[in-house]
Motif scaffolding. Structure first.
Motif, PDB file in Angstrom:
ATOM      1  N   TRP A 131     -61.230  -1.839  31.027  1.00 39.52           N
ATOM      2  CA  TRP A 131     -60.040  -1.452  30.719  1.00 39.52           C
ATOM      3  C   TRP A 131     -59.799  -0.509  29.188  1.00 39.52           C
ATOM      4  N   GLY A 132     -60.779  -0.513  28.753  1.00 39.75           N
ATOM      5  CA  GLY A 132     -60.811   0.371  27.661  1.00 39.75           C
ATOM      6  C   GLY A 132     -60.192  -0.379  26.228  1.00 39.75           C
ATOM      7  N   ILE A 133     -60.453  -1.623  26.284  1.00 43.61           N
ATOM      8  CA  ILE A 133     -59.824  -2.485  24.991  1.00 43.61           C
ATOM      9  C   ILE A 133     -60.797  -2.335  24.031  1.00 43.61           C
ATOM     10  N   ASP A 134     -60.330  -2.371  22.712  1.00 43.09           N
ATOM     11  CA  ASP A 134     -61.242  -2.190  21.721  1.00 43.09           C
ATOM     12  C   ASP A 134     -62.085  -3.376  21.334  1.00 43.09           C
ATOM     13  N   GLU A 135     -63.323  -3.230  20.794  1.00 46.34           N
ATOM     14  CA  GLU A 135     -64.503  -4.083  20.546  1.00 46.34           C
ATOM     15  C   GLU A 135     -63.841  -5.496  19.779  1.00 46.34           C
ATOM     16  N   VAL A 136     -62.901  -5.209  18.706  1.00 53.79           N
ATOM     17  CA  VAL A 136     -62.454  -6.451  17.761  1.00 53.79           C
ATOM     18  C   VAL A 136     -61.443  -7.197  18.793  1.00 53.79           C
ATOM     19  N   ALA A 137     -60.816  -6.608  19.723  1.00 51.88           N
ATOM     20  CA  ALA A 137     -60.051  -7.618  20.676  1.00 51.88           C
ATOM     21  C   ALA A 137     -60.958  -7.906  21.540  1.00 51.88           C
ATOM     22  N   CYS A 138     -61.925  -7.495  22.057  1.00 55.27           N
ATOM     23  CA  CYS A 138     -62.831  -7.832  23.092  1.00 55.27           C
ATOM     24  C   CYS A 138     -63.496  -9.280  22.571  1.00 55.27           C
ATOM     25  N   GLY A 150     -48.539  -3.453  27.016  1.00 55.10           N
ATOM     26  CA  GLY A 150     -48.393  -2.742  25.811  1.00 55.10           C
ATOM     27  C   GLY A 150     -49.443  -3.299  24.838  1.00 55.10           C
ATOM     28  N   ALA A 151     -49.387  -3.700  23.867  1.00 52.32           N
ATOM     29  CA  ALA A 151     -50.373  -3.974  22.586  1.00 52.32           C
ATOM     30  C   ALA A 151     -50.843  -5.608  22.733  1.00 52.32           C
ATOM     31  N   ALA A 152     -50.341  -6.279  23.650  1.00 52.93           N
ATOM     32  CA  ALA A 152     -50.842  -7.839  23.995  1.00 52.93           C
ATOM     33  C   ALA A 152     -51.784  -7.853  24.972  1.00 52.93           C
ATOM     34  N   LEU A 153     -52.690  -8.737  24.872  1.00 54.86           N
ATOM     35  CA  LEU A 153     -53.467  -9.291  26.010  1.00 54.86           C
ATOM     36  C   LEU A 153     -53.228 -10.721  26.193  1.00 54.86           C
ATOM     37  N   ALA A 155     -55.532 -18.685  14.972  1.00 55.31           N
ATOM     38  CA  ALA A 155     -55.696 -17.598  14.135  1.00 55.31           C
ATOM     39  C   ALA A 155     -56.274 -16.181  14.518  1.00 55.31           C
ATOM     40  N   LEU A 156     -56.563 -16.068  16.006  1.00 58.46           N
ATOM     41  CA  LEU A 156     -56.796 -15.071  16.568  1.00 58.46           C
ATOM     42  C   LEU A 156     -56.119 -14.455  17.484  1.00 58.46           C
ATOM     43  N   SER A 157     -54.942 -15.394  17.581  1.00 55.86           N
ATOM     44  CA  SER A 157     -53.953 -14.705  18.728  1.00 55.86           C
ATOM     45  C   SER A 157     -52.493 -14.621  17.778  1.00 55.86           C
ATOM     46  N   ALA A 158     -51.474 -13.722  18.084  1.00 57.26           N
ATOM     47  CA  ALA A 158     -50.287 -13.701  17.927  1.00 57.26           C
ATOM     48  C   ALA A 158     -49.483 -14.821  18.123  1.00 57.26           C
ATOM     49  N   ALA A 177     -52.814 -17.637  25.250  1.00 55.47           N
ATOM     50  CA  ALA A 177     -52.806 -16.933  24.300  1.00 55.47           C
ATOM     51  C   ALA A 177     -52.576 -15.715  24.198  1.00 55.47           C
ATOM     52  N   ASP A 178     -51.799 -14.808  23.269  1.00 62.74           N
ATOM     53  CA  ASP A 178     -51.453 -13.679  23.341  1.00 62.74           C
ATOM     54  C   ASP A 178     -52.244 -12.808  22.207  1.00 62.74           C
ATOM     55  N   VAL A 179     -53.743 -12.101  22.429  1.00 62.47           N
ATOM     56  CA  VAL A 179     -54.534 -11.450  21.475  1.00 62.47           C
ATOM     57  C   VAL A 179     -53.956  -9.976  21.174  1.00 62.47           C
ATOM     58  N   PRO A 180     -53.653  -9.642  20.161  1.00 62.39           N
ATOM     59  CA  PRO A 180     -53.356  -8.102  19.838  1.00 62.39           C
ATOM     60  C   PRO A 180     -54.631  -7.390  20.085  1.00 62.39           C
ATOM     61  N   HIS A 181     -54.300  -6.118  20.573  1.00 63.12           N
ATOM     62  CA  HIS A 181     -55.585  -5.103  21.314  1.00 63.12           C
ATOM     63  C   HIS A 181     -55.119  -3.767  20.700  1.00 63.12           C
ATOM     64  N   GLY A 182     -56.055  -2.734  20.755  1.00 63.00           N
ATOM     65  CA  GLY A 182     -55.743  -1.587  20.745  1.00 63.00           C
ATOM     66  C   GLY A 182     -56.750  -0.936  22.141  1.00 63.00           C
ATOM     67  N   ARG A 183     -56.139   0.219  22.669  1.00 57.50           N
ATOM     68  CA  ARG A 183     -57.070   0.666  23.648  1.00 57.50           C
ATOM     69  C   ARG A 183     -57.611   2.059  23.033  1.00 57.50           C
ATOM     70  N   LEU A 184     -59.019   1.977  23.488  1.00 58.37           N
ATOM     71  CA  LEU A 184     -60.015   3.302  23.072  1.00 58.37           C
ATOM     72  C   LEU A 184     -59.469   4.333  23.629  1.00 58.37           C
ATOM     73  N   PRO A 185     -59.647   5.520  22.553  1.00 60.46           N
ATOM     74  CA  PRO A 185     -59.382   7.011  23.342  1.00 60.46           C
ATOM     75  C   PRO A 185     -60.262   7.346  24.237  1.00 60.46           C
TER      76      PRO A 185
END
Length: 151
Positions: free
Chosen positions: A48-55, A86-89, A123-126, A143-151
């Motif tokens: 899905w292109g989720i950033d590595e920190v969120a992964c 959106g910005a939540a997983l 600690a890891l979730s919003a 748990a809702d984990v913040p994420h970014g999508r990779l370009p």
């Protein structure tokens, strides 16, 4: 973050909700299934292109929640649902058994080897929380984990 019991339960429609990426799976309630769940989550989030920190964060959250379901319930299987909105997983781990108590954060001694999992989830979730599963026999820890999508 204080857990909430009133989180919505997402409905399934194939592998996608309209405008949302999602996946659902289950494994036997065995210790070996924890690693399989982490692998499945990582593969799907990378797809899905989720950033590595969120992964990385999502793998830790799934590991802790799956481990708790395996160790502290009499479930035959443990389910997991992932949903990106959106910005939540949203990560949901469902057991189908009964546990004597509800999952809660506890204070562990410095020499104890376990008991810090929900502190890590917090600690890891919003936000995170617990609700009854749809059958009324088990529970869902989410748990809702913040994420970014990779370009």
């Amino acid at each position: 973050m204080v857990p909430s019991h009133d989180a919505p339960s997402p409905g399934l429609c194939g592998s996608y909700l309209i405008g949302h990426l999602q996946d659902a799976f289950h494994f036997p309630a065995l210790n070996a299934s924890v690693a399989e769940a982490r692998k499945r989550v990582l593969a799907r989030l990378r797809e899905w292109g989720i950033d590595e920190v969120a992964c990385d964060d999502a793998q830790l959250v799934v590991s802790e929640l799956f481990t708790n379901a395996v160790r502290h319930t009499d479930s035959d299987k443990v389910g997991c649902r992932l949903r990106v909105s959106g910005a939540a997983l949203r990560i949901e781990v469902a057991d189908h058994g009964h546990a004597p108590t509800e999952p809660r954060v506890r204070c562990s001694g410095a020499d104890e080897e376990s008991g810090r999992g929900l502190l890590l989830v917090g600690a890891l979730s919003a936000a995170w929380g617990v609700r009854p599963d749809d059958s009324g026999h088990g529970r869902v820890v989410w748990a809702d984990v913040p994420h970014g999508r990779l370009p």
